[in-house]
Write an enzyme that holds these catalytic residues in place. Sequence first.
Site, PDB file in Angstrom:
ATOM      1  N   HIS A 152       0.682  -1.179   0.062  1.00 25.35           N
ATOM      2  CA  HIS A 152       0.036  -0.052   0.172  1.00 25.35           C
ATOM      3  C   HIS A 152       0.910   1.181   0.077  1.00 25.35           C
ATOM      4  O   HIS A 152       1.921   1.275   0.190  1.00 25.35           O
ATOM      5  CB  HIS A 152      -0.825   0.138   1.368  1.00 25.35           C
ATOM      6  CG  HIS A 152      -1.646  -1.071   1.577  1.00 25.35           C
ATOM      7  ND1 HIS A 152      -2.951  -1.130   1.576  1.00 25.35           N
ATOM      8  CD2 HIS A 152      -1.249  -2.322   2.223  1.00 25.35           C
ATOM      9  CE1 HIS A 152      -3.289  -2.452   2.156  1.00 25.35           C
ATOM     10  NE2 HIS A 152      -2.373  -2.960   2.379  1.00 25.35           N
ATOM     11  N   TYR A 153       0.307   2.267  -0.171  1.00 27.74           N
ATOM     12  CA  TYR A 153       0.832   3.706   0.080  1.00 27.74           C
ATOM     13  C   TYR A 153      -0.044   4.392   1.254  1.00 27.74           C
ATOM     14  O   TYR A 153      -1.433   3.982   1.104  1.00 27.74           O
ATOM     15  CB  TYR A 153       1.337   4.484  -1.029  1.00 27.74           C
ATOM     16  CG  TYR A 153       0.255   5.062  -1.836  1.00 27.74           C
ATOM     17  CD1 TYR A 153      -1.025   5.762  -1.401  1.00 27.74           C
ATOM     18  CD2 TYR A 153       0.244   5.003  -3.266  1.00 27.74           C
ATOM     19  CE1 TYR A 153      -2.118   6.092  -2.354  1.00 27.74           C
ATOM     20  CE2 TYR A 153      -0.684   5.350  -4.252  1.00 27.74           C
ATOM     21  CZ  TYR A 153      -1.824   6.068  -3.542  1.00 27.74           C
ATOM     22  OH  TYR A 153      -2.810   6.581  -4.515  1.00 27.74           O
ATOM     23  N   THR A 154       0.371   5.242   1.978  1.00 22.78           N
ATOM     24  CA  THR A 154      -0.224   5.646   3.096  1.00 22.78           C
ATOM     25  C   THR A 154      -0.930   6.966   2.595  1.00 22.78           C
ATOM     26  O   THR A 154      -2.031   7.535   3.560  1.00 22.78           O
ATOM     27  CB  THR A 154       0.806   6.244   4.006  1.00 22.78           C
ATOM     28  OG1 THR A 154       1.591   7.223   3.825  1.00 22.78           O
ATOM     29  CG2 THR A 154       1.643   5.060   4.693  1.00 22.78           C
ATOM     30  N   GLU A 186       2.940  -1.033   4.517  1.00 27.07           N
ATOM     31  CA  GLU A 186       2.384   0.480   3.932  1.00 27.07           C
ATOM     32  C   GLU A 186       3.919   1.371   3.620  1.00 27.07           C
ATOM     33  O   GLU A 186       4.702   0.982   4.421  1.00 27.07           O
ATOM     34  CB  GLU A 186       1.316   1.330   4.898  1.00 27.07           C
ATOM     35  CG  GLU A 186       0.291   0.899   5.470  1.00 27.07           C
ATOM     36  CD  GLU A 186      -0.768   1.372   4.299  1.00 27.07           C
ATOM     37  OE1 GLU A 186      -0.370   2.284   3.581  1.00 27.07           O
ATOM     38  OE2 GLU A 186      -1.857   0.878   4.430  1.00 27.07           O
ATOM     39  N   HIS A 199      -2.788  -3.146  -3.369  1.00 30.27           N
ATOM     40  CA  HIS A 199      -4.032  -2.918  -2.721  1.00 30.27           C
ATOM     41  C   HIS A 199      -4.919  -2.672  -4.011  1.00 30.27           C
ATOM     42  O   HIS A 199      -6.395  -3.368  -3.826  1.00 30.27           O
ATOM     43  CB  HIS A 199      -4.129  -1.439  -1.963  1.00 30.27           C
ATOM     44  CG  HIS A 199      -5.101  -1.508  -0.900  1.00 30.27           C
ATOM     45  ND1 HIS A 199      -5.307  -0.463  -0.164  1.00 30.27           N
ATOM     46  CD2 HIS A 199      -6.269  -2.267  -0.743  1.00 30.27           C
ATOM     47  CE1 HIS A 199      -6.387  -0.771   0.741  1.00 30.27           C
ATOM     48  NE2 HIS A 199      -7.028  -1.732   0.370  1.00 30.27           N
ATOM     49  N   ASP A 250      -3.646   2.362  -5.081  1.00 29.00           N
ATOM     50  CA  ASP A 250      -2.387   2.175  -4.397  1.00 29.00           C
ATOM     51  C   ASP A 250      -1.870   0.685  -4.458  1.00 29.00           C
ATOM     52  O   ASP A 250      -2.552  -0.355  -4.684  1.00 29.00           O
ATOM     53  CB  ASP A 250      -2.227   2.545  -2.852  1.00 29.00           C
ATOM     54  CG  ASP A 250      -3.197   1.982  -1.990  1.00 29.00           C
ATOM     55  OD1 ASP A 250      -4.503   1.676  -2.341  1.00 29.00           O
ATOM     56  OD2 ASP A 250      -2.761   1.326  -0.995  1.00 29.00           O
TER      57      ASP A 250
END
Length: 258
Positions: free
Chosen positions: A41-43, A104, A151, A161
């Site tokens: 994922h990215y945040t 993440e 994700h 993401d």
Amino acid sequence: MRFALLALTALLLAACTGGQVIDDSFSSRSQSSRVQYIVVHYTSTDLAHSLALLTQGEVSSHYLIGDSPATVYRLVDESRRAWHAGDSAWQGRTWLNASTIGIELVNQGYEQGPHAAAWQPYSEAQIEALITLLKDLVKRHELPIDSIIGHSDIAPQRKVDPGPLFPWQRLAEAGLIRWPDSAAVAREQARFAVALPDVRWFQQQLQQLGYSTPQSGELDKATRNVLAALQMKYRPARYDGEPDAQSAAILQVLNQKP
């Protein structure tokens, strides 16, 4: 003395199991890790806010990788469930929090400009830290190749993401995922340029690869979102969800058995 030690051991075991003595001297050979996939994922925010959200909020992940420096934070033990996947599906399995490790990466994602989205790149240190972590996780959990997904793969109707700037091909070069052979894609693309398959073919191929995809034969929004997720991963220069010869070729090559 030996009897006293055995008695003490039994007492300690009983204390740990609510008073019941558990014998751990046998272990079944028929078992494996609860982990089936690793989800990247990215945040969508900075490090401080990411740490607050993932430790004090309603979502969590097993690991967080900072951007400067690329510190790896362990926030949830791998034996426990983290709340990172949500409503998700991959290869017929659903609600993947229970069977995945979530990672993440601190990254702002994108800002929508007047003509296009401006995506934040990942740092080289982040990707190196991620690959090192992934290699360790794959080895310890004995995961097969292609167990690392995004994700957007498991929730293409609501998530994008880790985005088009995430270097999936670097993971392939590290032996963590498969990558479609460029020569094979070129051959198939030339063939599909003559006669493009219908929408149902794309839907079937996407589902075979692992994506939860409508099988209606209609090029609806849901199907476009799934195709866009594939394109963002394997052909990030263009991810409009439009069926085309190159996307068909990528699907064909990825779904061919080795």
